[in-house]
Design a protein around this motif. Structure first.
Motif, mmCIF file in Angstrom:
data_model
loop_
_atom_site.group_PDB
_atom_site.id
_atom_site.type_symbol
_atom_site.label_atom_id
_atom_site.label_comp_id
_atom_site.label_asym_id
_atom_site.label_seq_id
_atom_site.Cartn_x
_atom_site.Cartn_y
_atom_site.Cartn_z
ATOM 1 N N CYS A 11 -7.085 4.366 -2.564
ATOM 2 C CA CYS A 11 -7.447 3.876 -3.864
ATOM 3 C C CYS A 11 -8.035 2.453 -3.616
ATOM 4 C CB CYS A 11 -6.086 3.919 -4.666
ATOM 5 S SG CYS A 11 -4.793 2.459 -4.216
ATOM 6 N N GLY A 12 -8.300 1.936 -4.829
ATOM 7 C CA GLY A 12 -9.165 0.700 -4.971
ATOM 8 C C GLY A 12 -8.278 -0.436 -4.349
ATOM 9 N N SER A 13 -7.068 -0.659 -4.233
ATOM 10 C CA SER A 13 -6.353 -1.489 -3.538
ATOM 11 C C SER A 13 -5.851 -1.185 -2.331
ATOM 12 C CB SER A 13 -5.293 -2.255 -4.501
ATOM 13 O OG SER A 13 -4.286 -1.223 -5.123
ATOM 14 N N THR A 15 -2.961 0.385 -2.178
ATOM 15 C CA THR A 15 -1.475 0.248 -2.441
ATOM 16 C C THR A 15 -1.063 1.288 -3.588
ATOM 17 O OG1 THR A 15 -1.662 -1.498 -3.639
ATOM 18 C CG2 THR A 15 -1.114 -1.899 -1.257
ATOM 19 N N VAL A 16 -0.996 0.694 -4.614
ATOM 20 C CA VAL A 16 -0.146 1.561 -5.617
ATOM 21 C C VAL A 16 -0.868 2.892 -5.954
ATOM 22 C CG1 VAL A 16 0.322 1.243 -8.215
ATOM 23 C CG2 VAL A 16 -0.182 -0.740 -6.695
ATOM 24 N N SER A 17 -2.045 3.183 -6.405
ATOM 25 C CA SER A 17 -2.210 4.517 -6.720
ATOM 26 C C SER A 17 -2.223 5.483 -5.547
ATOM 27 C CB SER A 17 -3.714 4.501 -7.375
ATOM 28 O OG SER A 17 -3.869 3.460 -8.086
ATOM 29 N N SER A 19 -0.223 5.325 -3.019
ATOM 30 C CA SER A 19 1.120 5.550 -2.815
ATOM 31 C C SER A 19 1.598 6.606 -3.675
ATOM 32 C CB SER A 19 2.190 4.377 -2.946
ATOM 33 O OG SER A 19 1.778 3.413 -2.039
ATOM 34 N N MET A 20 1.032 6.540 -4.881
ATOM 35 C CA MET A 20 1.477 7.694 -5.909
ATOM 36 C C MET A 20 0.994 9.051 -5.496
ATOM 37 S SD MET A 20 0.933 5.485 -9.406
ATOM 38 C CE MET A 20 1.878 5.959 -10.647
ATOM 39 N N GLU A 23 2.794 10.341 -2.367
ATOM 40 C CA GLU A 23 4.228 10.904 -2.876
ATOM 41 C C GLU A 23 4.113 12.425 -3.421
ATOM 42 O OE1 GLU A 23 7.506 10.001 -2.113
ATOM 43 O OE2 GLU A 23 6.069 8.965 -0.724
ATOM 44 N N LYS A 24 3.001 12.393 -4.250
ATOM 45 C CA LYS A 24 2.598 13.769 -4.971
ATOM 46 C C LYS A 24 2.326 14.848 -3.685
ATOM 47 C CE LYS A 24 2.683 15.122 -8.996
ATOM 48 N NZ LYS A 24 3.558 14.909 -10.199
ATOM 49 N N GLU A 40 -2.103 4.791 3.679
ATOM 50 C CA GLU A 40 -2.799 4.509 2.582
ATOM 51 C C GLU A 40 -4.150 3.507 2.649
ATOM 52 O OE1 GLU A 40 1.026 4.414 1.848
ATOM 53 O OE2 GLU A 40 0.180 6.579 1.546
ATOM 54 N N VAL A 61 -8.611 8.479 -4.910
ATOM 55 C CA VAL A 61 -8.542 8.365 -6.255
ATOM 56 C C VAL A 61 -9.624 7.239 -6.691
ATOM 57 C CG1 VAL A 61 -6.350 9.008 -6.963
ATOM 58 C CG2 VAL A 61 -6.629 6.877 -6.126
ATOM 59 N N SER A 62 -10.391 6.703 -5.578
ATOM 60 C CA SER A 62 -11.335 5.849 -5.775
ATOM 61 C C SER A 62 -12.661 6.187 -4.893
ATOM 62 C CB SER A 62 -10.748 4.448 -5.022
ATOM 63 O OG SER A 62 -11.797 3.564 -4.905
ATOM 64 N N PRO A 63 -13.894 6.088 -5.585
ATOM 65 C CA PRO A 63 -14.891 6.619 -5.064
ATOM 66 C C PRO A 63 -15.019 6.386 -3.443
ATOM 67 C CG PRO A 63 -15.490 5.874 -7.228
ATOM 68 C CD PRO A 63 -13.870 5.197 -6.770
ATOM 69 N N ASN A 74 -10.958 14.942 -4.553
ATOM 70 C CA ASN A 74 -10.670 14.067 -5.367
ATOM 71 C C ASN A 74 -9.260 14.221 -5.894
ATOM 72 O OD1 ASN A 74 -10.349 12.685 -8.007
ATOM 73 N ND2 ASN A 74 -12.590 12.643 -8.572
#
Lengths: 97, 154
Positions: A11-13, A15-17, A19-20, A23-24, A40, A61-63, A74
């Motif tokens: 993801c972009g950072s 970390t956050v997305s 990690s989500m 988990e999924k 991550e 979740v980030s290109p 994706n």
């Protein structure tokens, strides 16, 4: 015995997305017989993470525009729930082969 | 389980011109309340351009702008109802626009320590009706109550 798989979540950072998403994937792929471990990353660190080896799949979740040596999916649907089962099916197809 | 919902981070009727303005206003609020460092807003803006955070959910468009943990002081999520929809670009599909009506702007210190919170947020996003409850809350108090119900510590 669950099949061990390692997935790079991007993801972009880094970390956050991601990690989500991680988990999924652990939850949903766990139900499909996979023992999932994740790392991550952000787009700029994908190549160096992949160089460490052992990954079966990249979930973004980030290109990620560059060519990768392993399959990429994706994974945005894992955050919205819309089309989630399609993404999980695609992961299972890739991981199962 | 870590607390992430704070009444001081609940906003209703946020008037903004565009996505950048949304991020600037909420980043300023979170900075003033001590949740994020001065560098957070700039980092969140840069991240939004490189890797947008709009999400088209089943019945509503939202956005979840954020920056990396190094810009965060204290874990929390700012939940904002927008006075009118604002265009964000979609996460993972940067050519797709989302008309966001709700913002979940997150300050995450340690994703591993906050997995419970992140999972609760995902459960909200995946629901057909819970995001609508966030949108329809008629006051700051009501929105706070909805947030505590779905994202609070049990």
């Amino acid at each position: 015995m669950n099949k061990q798989v390692k997935i790079l979540c991007v993801c972009g950072s880094g970390t956050v997305s991601s990690s989500m998403v991680a988990e999924k994937l652990k939850e949903k792929l766990g139900e499909r017989g996979f023992a999932v471990s994740t790392v991550e990353a952000m787009p700029s660190t994908v190549d160096s993470e992949l160089a460490a080896g052992g990954f079966s799949l990249v979930a973004c979740v980030s290109p990620v525009y560059q060519e990768l040596s392993i399959p990429k999916v994706n994974a945005v649907a894992l955050l919205t729930g819309l089309g989630e089962s399609d993404v999980i099916d695609e992961c299972v197809r890739i991981l199962g082969s | 389980m870590m607390q992430i919902v704070y009444e001081e981070l609940i906003v209703v009727n946020l008037q903004a011109e565009n996505a950048e303005d949304v991020i600037r206003q909420i980043g300023k609020l979170m900075n003033e309340r001590g949740f994020v460092k001065d560098s957070y807003t700039g980092a969140a803006l840069a991240r939004e351009i490189e890797s947008p955070t709009g999400l088209q959910l089943q019945n509503i468009g939202i956005a979840m702008p954020h920056a990396a943990s190094e810009h965060v002081e204290k874990a929390g999520v700012c939940i904002a109802q927008l006075a009118s929809p604002i265009t964000f670009m979609h996460m993972g599909m940067p050519e797709v626009e989302v008309e966001a009506e709700l913002i979940f702007m997150m300050a995450v210190l340690d994703p591993q320590a906050q997995l419970d919170s992140l999972q609760k947020i995902l459960t909200v996003f995946s629901s057909s009706d819970i995001p609508i409850a966030f949108k329809q809350a008629g006051s700051k108090e009501e929105l706070h109550q909805v947030a505590v119900t779905h994202l609070g510590i049990a």
